[in-house]
Enzyme design. Structure first.
Site, PDB file in Angstrom:
ATOM      1  N   CYS A  28      -1.217   3.583  -6.506  1.00 52.82           N
ATOM      2  CA  CYS A  28      -2.033   2.955  -5.462  1.00 52.82           C
ATOM      3  C   CYS A  28      -2.284   1.533  -5.936  1.00 52.82           C
ATOM      4  O   CYS A  28      -2.618   1.320  -7.118  1.00 52.82           O
ATOM      5  CB  CYS A  28      -3.347   3.716  -5.289  1.00 52.82           C
ATOM      6  N   CYS A  67       0.863  -1.182   0.000  1.00 51.25           N
ATOM      7  CA  CYS A  67       0.000   0.000   0.000  1.00 51.25           C
ATOM      8  C   CYS A  67       0.900   1.232   0.000  1.00 51.25           C
ATOM      9  O   CYS A  67       1.708   1.407   0.920  1.00 51.25           O
ATOM     10  CB  CYS A  67      -0.866  -0.039   1.264  1.00 51.25           C
TER      11      CYS A  67
HETATM   12  N1  DGL Z   1      -4.065   0.494  -1.907  1.00 51.37           N
HETATM   13  C1  DGL Z   1      -3.583   1.624  -1.218  1.00 51.37           C
HETATM   14  C2  DGL Z   1      -2.391   2.307  -1.828  1.00 51.37           C
HETATM   15  O1  DGL Z   1      -1.620   1.680  -2.498  1.00 51.37           O
HETATM   16  C3  DGL Z   1      -4.500   2.593  -0.535  1.00 51.37           C
HETATM   17  C4  DGL Z   1      -5.905   2.614  -0.850  1.00 51.37           C
HETATM   18  C5  DGL Z   1      -6.743   3.368   0.147  1.00 51.37           C
HETATM   19  O2  DGL Z   1      -6.921   4.583  -0.012  1.00 51.37           O
HETATM   20  O3  DGL Z   1      -7.216   2.708   1.056  1.00 51.37           O
HETATM   21  O4  DGL Z   1      -2.194   3.480  -1.626  1.00 51.37           O
END
Ligand code: DGL
Length: 277
Positions: A190, A78
């Site tokens: 993301c 993430c």
């Molecule tokens: N999947 C996450 C990232 O790579 C975050 C997504 C979210 O905002 O929860 O930033």
């Protein structure tokens, strides 16, 4: 090596929800014989609309939980949680390999001569100091356009990664930054967005390369180069485990356990489906 772990202990991977499954997929391709535990914090998604401190607290809670499951390394799959919490998590777990992610700005900035690069990411990632410092390093060789993608994480969480609903959300997000513009590359900053990669590619192609347009990329194609950090993160995980002499030497395929903080069991089903198992 952590006292309670050995080579066969699982690699833990976490995200605010289903996004990090895109990283787990690449990790399993690269290191199929490792065991994995995945934690999606969907009850608290989206992280990208929360504050730095809220995301840091969530990441600390999830990491504790994964360590109690005997993880030998933690992959923060993430970008948002990495920017808000990786440094802190490393400081409080000095002996644990913690691998984070950052938007793939570097390869995008180097993809052609002074490219214009869209950086699609969550509002929190784009606000963080870590991101400002990252783009500062490459601002002499590329121009960056930050695109906060409100609503995209929620749509992927709901199981929609393509089709009309996705296309109309993407047009709402991307049109103001792309119609009539010359864009050379896009960064999926993301991990959720990687699941919608095909839809993003199509919308960018529609907006940037109209039938009457004569624009081609440096390879003569009518498409934008897309970059994400999945393979880089998986390779870095392998490198760190190798360095610590912690790679699993088993010659059989490892296991995968998926957990999710939400009570909605559809999220687990979607996770396995996105992982193709
Ligand atoms: N999947 C996450 C990232 O790579 C975050 C997504 C979210 O905002 O929860 O930033």
């Amino acid at each position: 090596m952590n006292r309670k772990t050995d080579r066969t202990s699982p690699i833990a991977v976490f995200d605010s929800g289903l996004g990090g499954i895109s990283i787990l997929r690449v990790l399993r391709n690269l290191m199929p014989n490792e065991n994995y535990i995945y934690y999606g914090d969907s009850a608290n998604a989206p992280y990208g609309e929360k504050t730095h401190d809220e995301v840091r607290a969530a990441a600390e809670r999830v990491t504790k939980l994964l360590l109690s499951e005997g993880a030998k390394a933690v992959v923060i799959a993430c970008n948002t949680a990495t920017s808000a919490a990786a440094e802190y998590l490393r400081a409080i777990n000095p002996n644990l390999p913690i691998i984070g992610m950052e938007p793939a700005v570097k390869p995008a900035a180097c993809c052609s001569d002074h490219p214009t690069v869209l950086v699609m990411a969550t509002p929190l990632t784009l606000k963080e100091e870590k991101f400002r410092l990252l783009t500062k390093k490459y601002r002499d060789c590329a121009s960056f356009i930050d695109v906060p993608c409100h609503g995209l994480v929620e749509m992927v969480e709901s199981g929609v990664t393509s089709g009309n609903e996705m296309n109309s959300l993407l047009h709402g997000i991307l049109d103001p930054y792309t119609i009539g513009q010359k864009i050379d590359a896009a960064v999926l900053g993301c991990t959720h967005y990687i699941h919608a990669r095909a839809a993003i590619e199509n919308v960018l192609a529609e907006n940037l390369f109209s039938p009457e347009s004569e624009t081609f990329d440096s390879h003569g194609n009518k498409h934008v180069q897309i970059f994400d950090g999945a393979l880089g993160t998986a390779k870095e995980t392998e490198r760190r485990l190798n360095e610590a002499d912690m790679l699993n030497t088993s010659d059989t395929r490892g296991s995968v356990k998926i957990y999710n903080s939400s009570e909605d069991t559809a999220l687990l089903e979607r996770s396995y489906k996105l992982l193709n198992i």
